[in-house]
Scaffold this active site. Structure first.
Site, PDB file in Angstrom:
ATOM      1  N   GLY A  13       0.851  -1.169   0.079  1.00  0.00           N
ATOM      2  CA  GLY A  13      -0.062  -0.028   0.058  1.00  0.00           C
ATOM      3  C   GLY A  13       0.907   1.293   0.048  1.00  0.00           C
ATOM      4  N   LYS A  15       5.394  13.113  -9.991  1.00  0.00           N
ATOM      5  CA  LYS A  15       4.528  12.606  -9.018  1.00  0.00           C
ATOM      6  C   LYS A  15       3.025  13.244  -9.191  1.00  0.00           C
ATOM      7  N   ASN A  35       0.438  12.104 -10.789  1.00  0.00           N
ATOM      8  CA  ASN A  35      -0.536  11.263 -10.730  1.00  0.00           C
ATOM      9  C   ASN A  35      -0.834  10.992  -9.233  1.00  0.00           C
ATOM     10  N   ARG A  95      -5.796  14.108   1.363  1.00  0.00           N
ATOM     11  CA  ARG A  95      -4.866  14.483   2.573  1.00  0.00           C
ATOM     12  C   ARG A  95      -5.467  15.962   2.918  1.00  0.00           C
ATOM     13  N   GLN A 145     -11.698  18.892  33.037  1.00  0.00           N
ATOM     14  CA  GLN A 145     -11.358  19.830  31.898  1.00  0.00           C
ATOM     15  C   GLN A 145     -10.203  19.748  31.235  1.00  0.00           C
ATOM     16  N   GLU A 156      -4.498   6.835   2.943  1.00  0.00           N
ATOM     17  CA  GLU A 156      -4.043   8.237   2.564  1.00  0.00           C
ATOM     18  C   GLU A 156      -2.486   8.228   2.971  1.00  0.00           C
TER      19      GLU A 156
HETATM   20  C1  LIG Z   1     -15.641  17.898  -0.708  1.00  0.00           C
HETATM   21  C2  LIG Z   1     -14.772  16.743  -0.394  1.00  0.00           C
HETATM   22  C3  LIG Z   1     -14.743  16.421   1.083  1.00  0.00           C
HETATM   23  C4  LIG Z   1     -13.793  15.424   1.503  1.00  0.00           C
HETATM   24  C5  LIG Z   1     -13.994  14.945   2.819  1.00  0.00           C
HETATM   25  C6  LIG Z   1     -12.687  14.098   3.154  1.00  0.00           C
HETATM   26  C7  LIG Z   1     -13.239  13.609   4.612  1.00  0.00           C
HETATM   27  C8  LIG Z   1     -12.802  11.952   4.366  1.00  0.00           C
HETATM   28  C9  LIG Z   1     -13.502  11.293   5.249  1.00  0.00           C
HETATM   29  C10 LIG Z   1     -13.786   9.918   5.284  1.00  0.00           C
HETATM   30  C11 LIG Z   1     -13.148   9.470   3.849  1.00  0.00           C
HETATM   31  C12 LIG Z   1     -12.489   8.103   3.786  1.00  0.00           C
HETATM   32  C13 LIG Z   1     -12.082   7.853   2.551  1.00  0.00           C
HETATM   33  C14 LIG Z   1     -10.903   6.974   2.574  1.00  0.00           C
HETATM   34  C15 LIG Z   1      -9.836   7.162   1.379  1.00  0.00           C
HETATM   35  C16 LIG Z   1      -8.643   6.597   1.552  1.00  0.00           C
HETATM   36  C17 LIG Z   1      -8.118   6.183   0.160  1.00  0.00           C
HETATM   37  C18 LIG Z   1      -6.647   5.769   0.172  1.00  0.00           C
HETATM   38  O1  LIG Z   1      -6.136   5.332   1.064  1.00  0.00           O
HETATM   39  S1  LIG Z   1      -6.138   5.637  -1.349  1.00  0.00           S
HETATM   40  C19 LIG Z   1      -4.510   5.090  -1.314  1.00  0.00           C
HETATM   41  C20 LIG Z   1      -3.515   5.947  -0.349  1.00  0.00           C
HETATM   42  N1  LIG Z   1      -2.068   5.600  -0.574  1.00  0.00           N
HETATM   43  C21 LIG Z   1      -1.312   6.137  -0.154  1.00  0.00           C
HETATM   44  O2  LIG Z   1      -1.377   7.242   0.227  1.00  0.00           O
HETATM   45  C22 LIG Z   1       0.215   5.575  -0.487  1.00  0.00           C
HETATM   46  C23 LIG Z   1       1.236   6.373   0.358  1.00  0.00           C
HETATM   47  N2  LIG Z   1       2.531   6.209  -0.442  1.00  0.00           N
HETATM   48  C24 LIG Z   1       2.900   7.300  -1.103  1.00  0.00           C
HETATM   49  O3  LIG Z   1       2.163   8.299  -1.303  1.00  0.00           O
HETATM   50  C25 LIG Z   1       4.118   7.136  -1.724  1.00  0.00           C
HETATM   51  O4  LIG Z   1       4.517   5.728  -2.160  1.00  0.00           O
HETATM   52  C26 LIG Z   1       5.160   7.917  -1.175  1.00  0.00           C
HETATM   53  C27 LIG Z   1       5.029   9.223  -1.253  1.00  0.00           C
HETATM   54  C28 LIG Z   1       5.454   7.419   0.181  1.00  0.00           C
HETATM   55  C29 LIG Z   1       6.715   7.719  -1.866  1.00  0.00           C
HETATM   56  O5  LIG Z   1       6.311   7.819  -3.248  1.00  0.00           O
HETATM   57  P1  LIG Z   1       7.436   7.397  -4.295  1.00  0.00           P
HETATM   58  O6  LIG Z   1       8.033   5.992  -3.745  1.00  0.00           O
HETATM   59  O7  LIG Z   1       6.945   7.478  -5.618  1.00  0.00           O
HETATM   60  O8  LIG Z   1       8.298   8.398  -4.077  1.00  0.00           O
HETATM   61  P2  LIG Z   1       9.964   8.710  -3.520  1.00  0.00           P
HETATM   62  O9  LIG Z   1      10.930   7.966  -4.107  1.00  0.00           O
HETATM   63  O10 LIG Z   1       9.877   8.473  -1.946  1.00  0.00           O
HETATM   64  O11 LIG Z   1       9.868  10.221  -3.519  1.00  0.00           O
HETATM   65  C30 LIG Z   1      10.384  10.820  -4.655  1.00  0.00           C
HETATM   66  C31 LIG Z   1       9.972  12.457  -4.547  1.00  0.00           C
HETATM   67  O12 LIG Z   1       8.952  12.485  -4.933  1.00  0.00           O
HETATM   68  C32 LIG Z   1       8.132  13.281  -3.708  1.00  0.00           C
HETATM   69  N3  LIG Z   1       6.610  13.094  -3.667  1.00  0.00           N
HETATM   70  C33 LIG Z   1       6.207  12.034  -3.474  1.00  0.00           C
HETATM   71  N4  LIG Z   1       4.814  12.169  -3.420  1.00  0.00           N
HETATM   72  C34 LIG Z   1       4.657  13.450  -3.960  1.00  0.00           C
HETATM   73  C35 LIG Z   1       3.269  14.335  -4.060  1.00  0.00           C
HETATM   74  N5  LIG Z   1       2.243  13.553  -3.842  1.00  0.00           N
HETATM   75  N6  LIG Z   1       3.469  15.508  -4.698  1.00  0.00           N
HETATM   76  C36 LIG Z   1       4.805  16.051  -4.814  1.00  0.00           C
HETATM   77  N7  LIG Z   1       5.986  15.265  -4.533  1.00  0.00           N
HETATM   78  C37 LIG Z   1       5.749  13.889  -4.201  1.00  0.00           C
HETATM   79  C38 LIG Z   1       8.909  13.042  -2.667  1.00  0.00           C
HETATM   80  O13 LIG Z   1       8.718  13.822  -1.624  1.00  0.00           O
HETATM   81  C39 LIG Z   1      10.264  13.001  -3.167  1.00  0.00           C
HETATM   82  O14 LIG Z   1      10.785  14.159  -3.291  1.00  0.00           O
HETATM   83  P3  LIG Z   1      12.622  14.326  -3.284  1.00  0.00           P
HETATM   84  O15 LIG Z   1      13.049  13.451  -3.922  1.00  0.00           O
HETATM   85  O16 LIG Z   1      12.628  14.314  -1.631  1.00  0.00           O
HETATM   86  O17 LIG Z   1      12.517  15.761  -3.568  1.00  0.00           O
HETATM   87  C1  LIG Z   2     -10.499   2.584   6.044  1.00  0.00           C
HETATM   88  C2  LIG Z   2      -9.352   2.543   5.206  1.00  0.00           C
HETATM   89  C3  LIG Z   2      -9.752   3.075   3.562  1.00  0.00           C
HETATM   90  C4  LIG Z   2      -8.895   2.758   2.494  1.00  0.00           C
HETATM   91  N1  LIG Z   2      -9.221   3.089   1.412  1.00  0.00           N
HETATM   92  C5  LIG Z   2      -8.541   2.896   0.263  1.00  0.00           C
HETATM   93  C6  LIG Z   2      -8.946   3.204  -1.123  1.00  0.00           C
HETATM   94  O1  LIG Z   2     -10.098   3.832  -1.123  1.00  0.00           O
HETATM   95  N2  LIG Z   2      -8.132   3.005  -2.201  1.00  0.00           N
HETATM   96  C7  LIG Z   2      -7.003   2.574  -1.805  1.00  0.00           C
HETATM   97  O2  LIG Z   2      -6.334   2.350  -2.903  1.00  0.00           O
HETATM   98  N3  LIG Z   2      -6.563   2.056  -0.582  1.00  0.00           N
HETATM   99  C8  LIG Z   2      -7.212   2.413   0.399  1.00  0.00           C
HETATM  100  N4  LIG Z   2      -6.828   1.971   1.756  1.00  0.00           N
HETATM  101  C9  LIG Z   2      -5.516   1.393   1.835  1.00  0.00           C
HETATM  102  C10 LIG Z   2      -4.627   2.406   2.605  1.00  0.00           C
HETATM  103  O3  LIG Z   2      -4.312   3.444   1.714  1.00  0.00           O
HETATM  104  C11 LIG Z   2      -3.116   1.701   3.106  1.00  0.00           C
HETATM  105  O4  LIG Z   2      -3.557   0.659   4.103  1.00  0.00           O
HETATM  106  C12 LIG Z   2      -2.114   2.816   3.517  1.00  0.00           C
HETATM  107  O5  LIG Z   2      -1.750   3.545   2.499  1.00  0.00           O
HETATM  108  C13 LIG Z   2      -1.065   2.062   4.212  1.00  0.00           C
HETATM  109  O6  LIG Z   2      -0.209   1.085   3.367  1.00  0.00           O
HETATM  110  P1  LIG Z   2      -0.133  -0.062   4.047  1.00  0.00           P
HETATM  111  O7  LIG Z   2      -1.496  -1.059   4.355  1.00  0.00           O
HETATM  112  O8  LIG Z   2       0.736  -1.135   2.888  1.00  0.00           O
HETATM  113  O9  LIG Z   2       0.594  -0.328   5.380  1.00  0.00           O
HETATM  114  P2  LIG Z   2       2.360  -0.679   5.445  1.00  0.00           P
HETATM  115  O10 LIG Z   2       3.114  -0.037   4.555  1.00  0.00           O
HETATM  116  O11 LIG Z   2       2.300  -2.388   5.423  1.00  0.00           O
HETATM  117  O12 LIG Z   2       2.455  -0.275   6.936  1.00  0.00           O
HETATM  118  C14 LIG Z   2       2.852  -1.279   8.104  1.00  0.00           C
HETATM  119  C15 LIG Z   2       3.921  -0.637   8.873  1.00  0.00           C
HETATM  120  O13 LIG Z   2       4.983  -0.198   8.158  1.00  0.00           O
HETATM  121  C16 LIG Z   2       5.571   0.989   8.296  1.00  0.00           C
HETATM  122  N5  LIG Z   2       6.458   1.526   7.060  1.00  0.00           N
HETATM  123  C17 LIG Z   2       5.951   1.018   5.663  1.00  0.00           C
HETATM  124  N6  LIG Z   2       6.877   1.502   4.931  1.00  0.00           N
HETATM  125  C18 LIG Z   2       7.708   2.281   5.816  1.00  0.00           C
HETATM  126  C19 LIG Z   2       8.828   3.079   5.349  1.00  0.00           C
HETATM  127  N7  LIG Z   2       9.292   3.362   4.186  1.00  0.00           N
HETATM  128  N8  LIG Z   2       9.530   3.666   6.436  1.00  0.00           N
HETATM  129  C20 LIG Z   2       9.129   3.488   7.786  1.00  0.00           C
HETATM  130  N9  LIG Z   2       8.063   2.835   7.863  1.00  0.00           N
HETATM  131  C21 LIG Z   2       7.248   1.894   7.207  1.00  0.00           C
HETATM  132  C22 LIG Z   2       4.467   1.683   8.471  1.00  0.00           C
HETATM  133  O14 LIG Z   2       4.582   2.935   9.164  1.00  0.00           O
HETATM  134  C23 LIG Z   2       3.477   0.840   9.513  1.00  0.00           C
HETATM  135  O15 LIG Z   2       4.043   0.879  10.792  1.00  0.00           O
HETATM  136  C24 LIG Z   2      -7.784   2.293   2.780  1.00  0.00           C
HETATM  137  C25 LIG Z   2      -7.181   1.754   4.243  1.00  0.00           C
HETATM  138  C26 LIG Z   2      -8.031   2.043   5.298  1.00  0.00           C
HETATM  139  C27 LIG Z   2      -7.641   1.722   6.496  1.00  0.00           C
END
Ligand SMILES: CCCCCCCC/C=C\CCCCCCCC(=O)SCCNC(=O)CCNC(=O)[C@H](O)C(C)(C)COP(=O)(O)OP(=O)(O)OC[C@H]1O[C@@H](n2cnc3c(N)ncnc32)[C@H](O)[C@@H]1OP(=O)(O)O
Ligand SMILES: Cc1cc2nc3c(=O)[nH]c(=O)nc-3n(C[C@H](O)[C@H](O)[C@H](O)COP(=O)(O)OP(=O)(O)OC[C@H]3O[C@@H](n4cnc5c(N)ncnc54)[C@H](O)[C@@H]3O)c2cc1C
Length: 642
Positions: free
Chosen positions: A128, A256, A258, A266, A312, A405
């Site tokens: 993830g 990034k 995409n 976020r 409190q 996220e």
């Molecule tokens: C009206 C609207 C109302 C809305 C209300 C909202 C309320 C909501 C309430 C309830 C809803 C619930 C809904 C649930 C929804 C859940 C959905 C999901 O979960 S979808 C899955 C999410 N999955 C992740 O987030 C994966 C996390 N991982 C990552 O993002 C990447 O793998 C990351 C950033 C950890 C590493 O990415 P790398 O491996 O491609 O990149 P590296 O090699 O580490 O970095 C290269 C460079 O790119 C930059 N970079 C990475 N991401 C970037 C970005 N997004 N923008 C700009 N630069 C970025 C980095 O800072 C780095 O920069 P330098 O080299 O240090 O300069």
């Molecule tokens: C309620 C809910 C809704 C979701 N909705 C969606 C959705 O709509 N679409 C979607 O695509 N996904 C969704 N997800 C998935 C979610 O985005 C991922 O679970 C999340 O990004 C974390 O990734 P992971 O599960 O691989 O955790 P992992 O990466 O396996 O995390 C396990 C542990 O490893 C550590 N770890 C991992 N990598 C590193 C690192 N590089 N450095 C240090 N520590 C590290 C973490 O800190 C954590 O402690 C949802 C998840 C939840 C719980």
């Protein structure tokens, strides 16, 4: 105050009007309390309300206004989710930011009219966080001009996407794009999953629900596998990246870009978290002013538990945080909308700053929100543990945000990369190149804090102290990292060895931003009485937060032990000052009883009678003797009596 919380008087008024309309529409109310329903019943109930909303939305809100939509959603559908939660939160934002104009013309109107339901499918069973190692592939077939989506092994199954399991018939699917044997990394594709008429999964698609979760169970988070499933080339989202018919790849302006749908959530989830924190606190604070237990002065009657200083201290600092998150969240959304507009026209220069800011904020805000909600639950004693309080559901949904996220530790490390780069600029005498969010890293600070010496400094001395600790920790962690590399350690190994210290820097930097956002807002307020109430809250905030991170300021003597005593005294002083306003500070969020779904948090305070009513309506009380008793317990007891 509601105008401050929701952004303007008009917004606050509209919220009230919307709540009033919903109150008059029983068909939009829960037909019975959600905790008494099975998961299937809840999903059915949610779908029922959702379809009525689709019909009647235009009579209740302006459907083009996201804030009104969000309020309608919270009131009617609630925070346990709904069959189209991801449709609005990620599917439409992904199409809006990443599909070309032509693609948008084809898909967006259908999505907006709700002809189709979509989600965002990125996370897999095996990965993830580390998007580079996702395993789903999209291989370009030059002969047919199609992408072939494939799940090579079980760990490559999409896993977690909200509403993927049962509700959605389309998804934006993230897969590694392979053209002529070259892997171009993860890219988003528009993919049809189910037949539009029968809703049956299409051939080549394996799909289902992943089962019950800690909370958020109205959402059918799902799994998805592809067996050499073909989609047209033109289903690659092509706003920024293009693949031509002959397989020529045109790369995006930022590697990034995409990831924008993630940055969208976020940015928007911060105010969502503030609302959940304020809801739990509203419940706990109202209940605490109804619940009487024990005496402070033995000659007096039992007191409301809110009179206890410990109560409190448990609740009020979180009230301040809820406001701080709401204000910081509003600023972040503004910044996000600005960056998005720039990005769409090709200017990607602000993406790194926005990514760093939102990564830190989502981590700190979700963590502290979880802490605050859990304290609110405990503050309600035994009744807090009952689902009648509804706090456990709020908690379960809110803490999902620590993981989705981007796992919090991982996101803090993303901010740390930005901070370390900034520290390198400071060290090489290039502080003038620092962005506005980190400019303080290049400013020389005074040797000691003047907090207790300039009490009317308008929070300047507090901000300076937060800046000092954040700067010192950032430079310290960066030094540790650079030092290890100088000793010959590989960059990634050195990074890992410093990561706890790096994340400490990220948290401090983010907490500074939150404090500053709160100060900025209070400074803008014209209404004297509102300003006064929020200034008290801000006093509590800066003192409480500083106490929480005091060790960083004590270790280099920036704060003295006597200053710490001053800060503590200030906390106690402001707990007392806030007490008369506590309930109002939360009532000002104007959550209706329909939205709160809490017996303990009722506006009228009529708790005990309604708890009894609630318990009586438990399905277990439909009969006096359960079949578990007749079938097992009664025979057991009878046998023992023989
Ligand atoms: C009206 C609207 C109302 C809305 C209300 C909202 C309320 C909501 C309430 C309830 C809803 C619930 C809904 C649930 C929804 C859940 C959905 C999901 O979960 S979808 C899955 C999410 N999955 C992740 O987030 C994966 C996390 N991982 C990552 O993002 C990447 O793998 C990351 C950033 C950890 C590493 O990415 P790398 O491996 O491609 O990149 P590296 O090699 O580490 O970095 C290269 C460079 O790119 C930059 N970079 C990475 N991401 C970037 C970005 N997004 N923008 C700009 N630069 C970025 C980095 O800072 C780095 O920069 P330098 O080299 O240090 O300069
Ligand atoms: C309620 C809910 C809704 C979701 N909705 C969606 C959705 O709509 N679409 C979607 O695509 N996904 C969704 N997800 C998935 C979610 O985005 C991922 O679970 C999340 O990004 C974390 O990734 P992971 O599960 O691989 O955790 P992992 O990466 O396996 O995390 C396990 C542990 O490893 C550590 N770890 C991992 N990598 C590193 C690192 N590089 N450095 C240090 N520590 C590290 C973490 O800190 C954590 O402690 C949802 C998840 C939840 C719980």
């Amino acid at each position: 105050m509601a105008a401050q919380i929701w952004g303007s008087e008009k917004r606050a008024r509209r919220r009230r009007e919307i709540s009033a309309k919903i109150a008059q529409m029983p068909e939009l109310h829960d037909s019975k309390p959600l905790p008494f329903m099975t998961r299937e019943e809840k999903i059915m109930e949610s779908a029922r309300k959702l379809t009525i909303l689709t019909e009647k939305m235009g009579q209740i809100i302006d459907p083009t206004d996201p804030a009104e939509l969000y309020h309608l959603n919270n009131e009617v559908l609630g925070l346990e989710g709904n069959p189209m939660a991801l449709h609005g939160v990620m599917f439409i934002p992904a199409l809006s930011a990443q599909a070309s104009d032509e693609q948008q013309a084809k898909w967006l109107p259908r999505a907006l009219r709700r002809e189709i339901i979509g989600t965002y499918a990125q996370t897999e069973l095996g990965h993830g966080t580390n998007l580079q190692n996702l395993e789903t592939t999209a291989t370009y077939d030059l002969a047919t001009q199609e992408f072939v989506l494939h799940t090579p092994q079980i760990t490559a199954l999409k896993w977690w996407p909200g509403n993927l399991g049962k509700s959605s018939n389309y998804a934006v699917v993230v897969a590694h794009m392979i053209i002529k044997a070259k892997n171009y990394g993860p890219h988003p594709f528009m993919v049809q999953l189910r037949d539009e008429k029968t809703h049956e999964p299409l051939p080549g698609i394996t799909i289902g629900d992943i089962g019950p979760k800690m909370a958020y169970n109205i959402v059918d988070n799902g799994f998805l596998g592809f067996n050499k499933y073909r989609i047209p080339r033109t289903n690659l989202l092509m706003r920024h990246t293009k693949v031509e018919a002959d397989g020529t790849y045109i790369k995006p302006p930022h590697a990034k870009i995409n990831y924008s749908a993630m940055v969208h959530v976020r940015a928007y989830m911060l105010t969502g978290q503030a609302i959940m924190l304020a809801s739990a606190l509203n419940i706990a604070t109202r209940y605490s002013s109804v619940r009487r237990q024990g005496q402070i002065d033995k000659s007096q009657p039992e007191v409301k538990v809110l009179e206890y200083q410990t109560q409190q201290h448990r609740l009020f600092p979180s009230i301040a945080r809820a406001y701080a998150f709401q204000f910081a969240g509003a600023e972040t959304v503004k910044l996000y909308e600005h960056v998005l507009k720039e990005m769409k026209s090709g200017n990607v220069s602000l993406m790194a700053d926005l990514h760093a800011l939102t990564s830190g904020l989502k981590s700190v805000v979700t963590y502290q929100t979880g802490e605050g909600i859990e304290q609110a639950r405990m503050a309600c004693g035994g009744h807090g543990y009952s689902m009648a309080s509804y706090i456990s559901e709020i908690y379960g949904v809110a803490i999902g945000g620590c993981t989705y996220e981007g796992e919090n530790m991982v996101m803090l490390l993303q901010l740390a990369r930005y901070l370390v780069k900034s520290a390198a600029l400071v060290k090489s005498g290039q502080s003038s190149k620092l962005g506005p969010l980190v400019a303080y890293l290049g400013v020389k600070s005074e040797p000691t804090s003047l907090i207790d010496r300039i009490p009317n400094s308008g929070f300047t001395e507090y901000v300076k102290t937060f800046q000092h600790v954040s700067k010192r920790q950032t430079l310290k962690a960066a030094d540790m990292f650079f030092g290890l590399m100088e000793k010959g350690e590989k960059r990634e190994i050195a990074w890992n060895k410093c990561s706890v210290e790096l994340n400490r820097a990220s948290r401090l930097h983010t907490r500074l931003f939150i404090v500053e956002a709160f100060v900025r807002r209070v400074n803008e307020i014209a209404d004297i009485r509102i300003k006064e109430a929020l200034t008290d809250l801000l006093h509590l905030h800066v003192n409480y937060e500083l106490l929480d991170i005091a060790s960083y300021a004590l270790e280099d003597g920036f704060l003295s032990a006597s200053q710490l005593d001053y800060i503590r005294d200030q906390v106690y002083l402001y707990l007392g000052k806030i007490r008369p306003n506590a309930v109002s500070l939360l009532d000002s969020w104007e959550f209706s009883d329909i939205e709160l779904r809490s017996v303990l948090g009722r506006r009228d305070g009529n708790v005990y009678e309604n708890l009894f009513k609630w318990a009586k309506s438990s399905p277990l009380n439909k009969t006096d003797v359960l079949s578990s008793v007749t079938q097992y317990l009664k025979p057991m007891m009878e046998k023992a009596r023989l």
